[in-house]
Design an enzyme around this catalytic site. Structure first.
Site, PDB file in Angstrom:
ATOM      1  N   ASP A 103     111.876  57.481  79.940  1.00  0.00           N
ATOM      2  CA  ASP A 103     111.117  56.651  78.868  1.00  0.00           C
ATOM      3  C   ASP A 103     109.873  56.146  79.595  1.00  0.00           C
ATOM      4  OD1 ASP A 103     110.823  55.331  76.208  1.00  0.00           O
ATOM      5  OD2 ASP A 103     113.143  55.572  76.095  1.00  0.00           O
ATOM      6  N   ASP A 216     107.230  56.591  74.239  1.00  0.00           N
ATOM      7  CA  ASP A 216     107.525  55.545  73.529  1.00  0.00           C
ATOM      8  C   ASP A 216     106.036  55.151  72.395  1.00  0.00           C
ATOM      9  OD1 ASP A 216     109.300  53.278  72.545  1.00  0.00           O
ATOM     10  OD2 ASP A 216     107.470  52.043  73.395  1.00  0.00           O
ATOM     11  N   GLU A 271     107.215  59.875  70.626  1.00  0.00           N
ATOM     12  CA  GLU A 271     107.691  59.266  69.375  1.00  0.00           C
ATOM     13  C   GLU A 271     106.465  59.008  68.524  1.00  0.00           C
ATOM     14  OE1 GLU A 271     110.141  54.967  68.329  1.00  0.00           O
ATOM     15  OE2 GLU A 271     108.912  55.105  69.810  1.00  0.00           O
ATOM     16  N   HIS A 341     118.590  54.972  69.417  1.00  0.00           N
ATOM     17  CA  HIS A 341     118.947  53.858  69.615  1.00  0.00           C
ATOM     18  C   HIS A 341     118.201  52.663  68.691  1.00  0.00           C
ATOM     19  CE1 HIS A 341     115.349  54.407  71.368  1.00  0.00           C
ATOM     20  NE2 HIS A 341     115.035  53.085  71.713  1.00  0.00           N
ATOM     21  N   ASP A 342     117.384  53.376  67.824  1.00  0.00           N
ATOM     22  CA  ASP A 342     116.741  52.505  66.855  1.00  0.00           C
ATOM     23  C   ASP A 342     117.216  52.614  65.314  1.00  0.00           C
ATOM     24  OD1 ASP A 342     114.883  51.357  68.856  1.00  0.00           O
ATOM     25  OD2 ASP A 342     113.578  53.222  68.203  1.00  0.00           O
TER      26      ASP A 342
HETATM   27  C1  NOJ Z   1     110.187  52.449  70.203  1.00  0.00           C
HETATM   28  C2  NOJ Z   1     111.669  52.241  70.807  1.00  0.00           C
HETATM   29  O1  NOJ Z   1     112.440  53.178  70.739  1.00  0.00           O
HETATM   30  C3  NOJ Z   1     111.914  50.903  70.522  1.00  0.00           C
HETATM   31  O2  NOJ Z   1     113.519  50.634  70.868  1.00  0.00           O
HETATM   32  C4  NOJ Z   1     111.293  49.809  70.751  1.00  0.00           C
HETATM   33  O3  NOJ Z   1     111.842  48.253  70.383  1.00  0.00           O
HETATM   34  C5  NOJ Z   1     109.749  50.029  70.367  1.00  0.00           C
HETATM   35  N1  NOJ Z   1     109.407  51.417  70.623  1.00  0.00           N
HETATM   36  C6  NOJ Z   1     108.863  49.130  71.136  1.00  0.00           C
HETATM   37  O4  NOJ Z   1     108.567  49.565  72.312  1.00  0.00           O
END
Ligand code: NOJ
Length: 572
Positions: A103, A216, A271, A341-342
């Site tokens: 990451d 990210d 992302e 994971h989000d």
């Molecule tokens: C995206 C990540 O996947 C998430 O888990 C994180 O809170 C935010 N970016 C900030 O880095």
């Protein structure tokens, strides 16, 4: 697309498995997963047949956002192990031909990173300009809620985690920008030194032998000159129209690609919320291998956005995903994912996690492995793991949930506590973060200690041991579909064509590569549904490649699909 048009890349042919280390496997009894725990399960990953592991952050971090607040980019956080452990993991993965992508979190650092600790000391500190500092705005009469009396934040941008995207720092009397938590100050990408520091760091990891990066919030790096107010006060996150896909983003990403990515033939997956296909093609021209896009993960937002629940119909989901299937052409590549994971668990969101748990989990596996693009499996989805039945906020660990829920409560946006809990159960990121369920032993075999977050009570039934023993399990189905994906240029590179776009239960599509064709028929519903084979089937000799029910091998003309039935045919 024909065989001879294929632009072969290793990452296009790969199946990726995402590991959230904190919740994967704990070997030291701390209750938090660790690197040795992943090493212990490399064989498991090999058995499943995946080609690439994406590891969520394991760098040194105070943990305000579970590792997305990095205080040292070149160190491993001690709760996960040591650099030697990490090197061992890389070697063990590579021994089995599994690649590793790390990451990359470079929109922001932790406020405990030495750069920020220096930066906040004085306005003339050599690191001051590594971050984005501004004076507050004078407002007559009423003070800004978060600053000293008489001052409001420099603009109206909001943080993703709720509240203003600025915090006041007493030391120098100025405000710093943080699009996420106040412990995650945004780096100033305008500053060449910042960019060079980041590229050096990336190169350092690539030199260690990693195979790429998951990037990210990468389309947030460029902020416009003057940091103007957003006029869209009703946006999901106010300011996003300015800080997403900002003016210099393509300069930064193409520079990054040229300096560090290209020389290593590394894979990159960005992302990218808020992009359309045209923008995604432009990112691909910068050298980005593929992007995570989010249209399909917004369909169930309610009137209050992410923190309220809405419903959607299947045609909308097909439209959202088909848009990307059709929109990139030869100028881009899809990352196919339904959760991470989000997000809540894919089975609870898109399937039926009750009566049809196994059937619908297999249908979702079929979708992931037969859409055009690189499939991503989030840990536990291969078992059919589900959302967690939260009974109270005491069980929640996630900063995003806790902060947003507190604000929504204060603003009276929940009718009552029942509605609040309902939203948390459907929406919280912690649904995906409960420990991986390895066995029916205490704490699902995840740890000998007290897990950092509760284990889903269904672990006694849903776990790796049980799944592997059962030939018809979700896990064994995933394994077969991963193999099928690997064996088939048609499933990797073939064009996607959607049939019956407005059908409310069926999702039917073909994949075509030259004169080869596959048909995928999915009944995305709890009721038996009539399947009307498209014209392409007429006269074809259909070979059944995969199915989640027992069906006659040549039953392509059969017109009934059972609840959550999935079939894949090769049409010869
Ligand atoms: C995206 C990540 O996947 C998430 O888990 C994180 O809170 C935010 N970016 C900030 O880095």
């Amino acid at each position: 697309m024909t065989q001879s048009d294929i632009d072969r890349q290793w990452w296009k042919e790969a199946v990726v498995y995402q590991i959230y280390p904190r919740s994967f496997n704990d070997t030291d009894g701390s209750g938090v997963g660790d690197i040795q725990g992943i090493i212990e399960r490399v064989e498991y990953l090999d058995d499943l047949g995946v080609d690439v592991v994406w590891l969520n952050p394991i760098y040194e971090s105070p943990g305000a956002d579970n590792g997305y607040d990095i205080s040292s980019y070149r160190s491993i956080d001690e709760q996960f192990g040591t650099m030697a452990d990490w090197e061992e993991l890389l070697a063990k993965l590579h021994e089995r031909d599994i690649k590793l992508i790390m990451d990359l979190v470079v929109n922001h650092t932790s406020d405990e990173h030495i750069w920020f600790e220096e930066s906040r000391k004085s306005t003339d500190n050599e690191y001051r300009d590594y971050y984005i500092w501004r004076e507050g705005r004078q407002v007559d009469g009423e003070g800004g809620p978060h600053g000293p009396s008489g001052e409001a934040p420099p603009n109206n941008w909001e943080s993703f985690f709720g509240g203003p995207a600025w915090s006041y720092d007493e030391q120098t009397g100025e405000w710093y920008l943080h699009i996420f938590d106040s412990k995650q100050p945004d780096l100033n990408w305008e500053n060449t030194e910042v960019r060079e520091e980041i590229y050096d760091m990336m190169e350092w990891w690539l030199e260690k032998g990693i195979d790429g990066f998951r990037m990210d919030v990468i389309n947030l790096l460029s902020k416009p000159d003057g940091l103007p107010d957003s006029e869209d006060e009703d946006a999901l996150v106010v300011g996003a129209d300015h800080f997403m896909n900002g003016p210099r983003i393509h300069d930064y990403l193409s520079e990054m690609h040229e300096e560090v990515i290209e020389p290593y033939d590394a894979m990159t997956v960005g992302e990218m919320a808020n992009v359309d296909a045209e923008q995604a093609r432009a990112y691909s021209a910068d050298g980005m291998s593929m992007a995570f896009t989010f249209d399909h993960l917004r369909l169930d937002f309610g009137p209050n956005g992410r923190w309220s629940h809405g419903t959607f119909e299947l045609p909308e989901l097909k439209r959202a995903m088909s848009y990307w299937q059709e929109g990139l052409g030869d100028e881009g590549w899809n990352a196919v994912f339904l959760g991470n994971h989000d997000e809540p668990r894919i089975l609870s969101r898109f399937g039926n996690d009750g009566v049809y748990r196994a059937e619908s989990a297999k249908l979702l596996a079929t979708l992931l492995m037969t859409l055009q693009g690189t499939p991503y499996i989030f840990q536990g989805d291969e078992l059919g793991m589900t959302n967690y039945p939260f009974e109270s906020l005491d069980e929640v660990r996630d900063v995003d949930t806790l902060k947003n829920v507190r604000i929504a409560r204060e603003e009276g946006r929940f009718a009552d506590e029942t509605e609040m809990l309902d939203v948390v159960r459907r929406r919280s990121r912690d649904n995906a973060r409960t420990p991986m369920q390895w066995s029916d032993e205490e704490y699902a075999g995840f740890t000998d200690g007290e897990p950092w977050i509760p284990v889903n009570p269904n672990y006694e039934k849903v776990n790796v041991e049980a799944e592997r023993e059962n030939r018809d399990s979700v896990w064994n189905y995933y394994r077969r579909l991963v193999d099928l994906h690997h064996e088939s240029d048609l499933l990797v590179y073939g064009d996607y064509d959607l049939y019956l776009p407005e059908h409310g239960e069926l999702w039917v599509y073909t994949r075509t590569l030259g004169d080869e064709q596959a048909l995928v028929a999915l009944n995305v519903s709890d009721t038996s549904t009539t399947f009307e084979p498209p014209d392409v089937v007429a006269g074809a000799d259909a070979e059944l490649l995969a199915a989640n029910y027992t069906v006659d091998a040549d039953a392509v003309e059969t017109t009934d699909l059972q609840p959550w039935e999935a079939r894949v045919y090769k049409l010869n």
